[in-house]
Design a protein around this motif. Sequence first.
Motif, PDB file in Angstrom:
ATOM      1  N   ARG A  12      -0.705   2.093   8.928  1.00  0.00           N
ATOM      2  CA  ARG A  12       0.183   1.303   8.081  1.00  0.00           C
ATOM      3  C   ARG A  12       1.037   0.356   8.922  1.00  0.00           C
ATOM      4  NH1 ARG A  12       4.034   4.004   5.196  1.00  0.00           N
ATOM      5  NH2 ARG A  12       4.009   2.480   3.512  1.00  0.00           N
ATOM      6  N   GLY A  15      -0.998  -2.530  10.244  1.00  0.00           N
ATOM      7  CA  GLY A  15      -1.522  -3.421   9.218  1.00  0.00           C
ATOM      8  C   GLY A  15      -3.005  -3.668   9.317  1.00  0.00           C
ATOM      9  N   LYS A  16      -3.722  -2.915  10.163  1.00  0.00           N
ATOM     10  CA  LYS A  16      -5.143  -3.149  10.375  1.00  0.00           C
ATOM     11  C   LYS A  16      -6.023  -2.513   9.300  1.00  0.00           C
ATOM     12  CE  LYS A  16      -4.856  -3.701  15.396  1.00  0.00           C
ATOM     13  NZ  LYS A  16      -5.279  -3.160  16.725  1.00  0.00           N
ATOM     14  N   SER A  19      -1.676  -1.450   4.348  1.00  0.00           N
ATOM     15  CA  SER A  19      -0.530  -2.358   4.334  1.00  0.00           C
ATOM     16  C   SER A  19       0.754  -1.565   4.567  1.00  0.00           C
ATOM     17  CB  SER A  19      -0.462  -3.084   2.992  1.00  0.00           C
ATOM     18  OG  SER A  19       0.779  -3.748   2.847  1.00  0.00           O
ATOM     19  N   HIS A  20       1.688  -2.123   5.310  1.00  0.00           N
ATOM     20  CA  HIS A  20       2.968  -1.447   5.526  1.00  0.00           C
ATOM     21  C   HIS A  20       3.915  -1.641   4.348  1.00  0.00           C
ATOM     22  CE1 HIS A  20       5.126  -5.229   6.261  1.00  0.00           C
ATOM     23  NE2 HIS A  20       4.051  -5.604   6.954  1.00  0.00           N
ATOM     24  N   SER A  21       3.530  -2.504   3.410  1.00  0.00           N
ATOM     25  CA  SER A  21       4.417  -2.812   2.289  1.00  0.00           C
ATOM     26  C   SER A  21       4.092  -2.016   1.028  1.00  0.00           C
ATOM     27  CB  SER A  21       4.344  -4.311   1.966  1.00  0.00           C
ATOM     28  OG  SER A  21       3.027  -4.671   1.571  1.00  0.00           O
ATOM     29  N   LYS A  22       3.086  -1.153   1.097  1.00  0.00           N
ATOM     30  CA  LYS A  22       2.722  -0.327  -0.058  1.00  0.00           C
ATOM     31  C   LYS A  22       2.748   1.149   0.337  1.00  0.00           C
ATOM     32  CE  LYS A  22      -0.425  -3.589  -2.365  1.00  0.00           C
ATOM     33  NZ  LYS A  22       0.144  -3.510  -3.718  1.00  0.00           N
ATOM     34  N   GLN A  61      -4.468   4.024  -0.640  1.00  0.00           N
ATOM     35  CA  GLN A  61      -3.451   3.008  -0.893  1.00  0.00           C
ATOM     36  C   GLN A  61      -4.067   1.904  -1.746  1.00  0.00           C
ATOM     37  OE1 GLN A  61      -2.157  -0.036   2.124  1.00  0.00           O
ATOM     38  NE2 GLN A  61      -0.268   1.193   2.121  1.00  0.00           N
ATOM     39  N   ARG A  63      -4.710  -1.795  -3.357  1.00  0.00           N
ATOM     40  CA  ARG A  63      -4.832  -3.130  -2.781  1.00  0.00           C
ATOM     41  C   ARG A  63      -4.487  -4.179  -3.839  1.00  0.00           C
ATOM     42  NH1 ARG A  63      -7.801  -3.461   1.947  1.00  0.00           N
ATOM     43  NH2 ARG A  63      -8.210  -5.648   1.451  1.00  0.00           N
ATOM     44  N   ASP A  64      -4.302  -5.418  -3.395  1.00  0.00           N
ATOM     45  CA  ASP A  64      -4.039  -6.518  -4.318  1.00  0.00           C
ATOM     46  C   ASP A  64      -5.313  -7.244  -4.723  1.00  0.00           C
ATOM     47  OD1 ASP A  64      -1.259  -6.109  -4.300  1.00  0.00           O
ATOM     48  OD2 ASP A  64      -1.047  -7.272  -2.449  1.00  0.00           O
ATOM     49  N   SER A 133      -7.825   1.188  -0.441  1.00  0.00           N
ATOM     50  CA  SER A 133      -8.288   1.568   0.893  1.00  0.00           C
ATOM     51  C   SER A 133      -8.139   3.072   1.023  1.00  0.00           C
ATOM     52  CB  SER A 133      -7.467   0.870   1.978  1.00  0.00           C
ATOM     53  OG  SER A 133      -7.597  -0.541   1.883  1.00  0.00           O
ATOM     54  N   GLU A 466       7.060   2.652   1.513  1.00  0.00           N
ATOM     55  CA  GLU A 466       7.035   1.321   2.107  1.00  0.00           C
ATOM     56  C   GLU A 466       7.974   1.279   3.320  1.00  0.00           C
ATOM     57  OE1 GLU A 466       6.847   0.668  -2.420  1.00  0.00           O
ATOM     58  OE2 GLU A 466       7.777   2.055  -1.017  1.00  0.00           O
TER      59      GLU A 466
END
Length: 468
Positions: A12, A15-16, A19-22, A61, A63-64, A133, A466
């Motif tokens: 996370r 970010g690979k 996402s660190h924001s979710k 997690q 995704r968008d 993911s 997050e």
Amino acid sequence: MTHFEQKVAELRSSGKFFSHSKPGHICRAPGRLDLMGGNVDYTGGLVFQATIREATRAAAQGRDDGRIIFWNPQMQREGWRDQVEFELASLTSEDAVRKMVNSSPQMRWTAYVLGVFYLLRLRYPQHVMAGASVYIESEVPLNKGVSSSAAIEVSVMKAASAAYGISLAGVELAELCQWIENVIAESACGIMDQAASVLGDEGYILPLVCQPCSPKPLVKLPAGVRCWGIDSGVRHAVTGIEYEAARAAAFVGYRMICDRENLPVTMDNSGRIPRFVEPRWNGYISNMSPSIFRSRYEGDLPVIASGAEIQGAGQTHSDPYTTVRPEVKYRVRACTRYAIEENQRIELFIELARGTSEHSSVAAFRQMGELMFQSHWSYTECGLGCRETDQLIDIVRQHCGEDLLFGAKITGGGAGGTVAILGSSEGASAFQKIVDEYARLRSFEPYVFEGSSFGADRFGIQVLRETA
């Protein structure tokens, strides 16, 4: 923080992959050791299942976009693809999903994971509107008959559903995972593997009546006994022809009995898993008593019949998940008898376990061990035996003196895999002698299963929030 949580946190923060924001949702699901039950979960029998220490962990997690990405490093060790990507929009039908997961042998393992997303999208379209993911790590050894597939299904299903805001637990979770294995992975398993992974607990054994899935209160093994598992070194797979043939043979015998009694057999689609039913045993041959079977029906069933002979006589079988193959020889009488007599053996085994929970009885422990030995021989009669597992059983028998070891049996679907051993709580040294002797005879170090752990429901969901 566990190693797995640290890995997910790293993925996370970098970010690979995540996402660190979710938020990330983590679940843990153990494999299982089949103490008693094996192949009666699909005939409506009672099973007695322990969890093992080894487990699969999954982090999911949202995704968008519409991508579904899986990463399972364990698969690389098998020579399979460890990172795979699909599109959510492509999950249009069961056939479409099966075609994707069967596109190459390196992709076959994804059936247990992609099936989760197909089923969630089908059942909860208002929740599953974007991809996800999923990162997976597993300690459960593959093809050793300890339900590595169920551990993947349960951990991913529970984590992924939580990521979508869906709460799944208990029998519902187990049945959904069984559906994935039956329909997408095309493996004709019963419910016991998924139920044990979901409902089991550390230090307890799960009794489960598979009609279709009715868990009973957990049973703590008596203080005077413990159980272990030894891998035979022979790879086991529920998709193997031996397991399929034994299951199909039991349903052939059941249908012959129904035809003799003029019982109408009809398809019941009211549950999550479709099945055939009739008015006397409700579609579960394990409901028949051994005395009725022996006195009225056993002698009329063929010992062995080829699929061609069964089809040529215009006979069918009442199982939507196996096929009667013309070239296969079916042990109709033995497999039908197993479904009935094994159910009674398990009932006796559980009653002995409950009865000695407060007051130890070596005589009762010996009877439990004998029931395991009987169960093992019944596997052989059904065509589910194996030279290596027989060898392990013979070694256990030779060391059953001094009340340190009581019994043993092949587990799960049979035809290889793991042998379960019941012994005294002071029998660790006697058990180690079994391991050492088998290692010497087979020239390899067998994997040993010892101890238990909590199931997926007891673990629940861990949420990584997050970060800035």
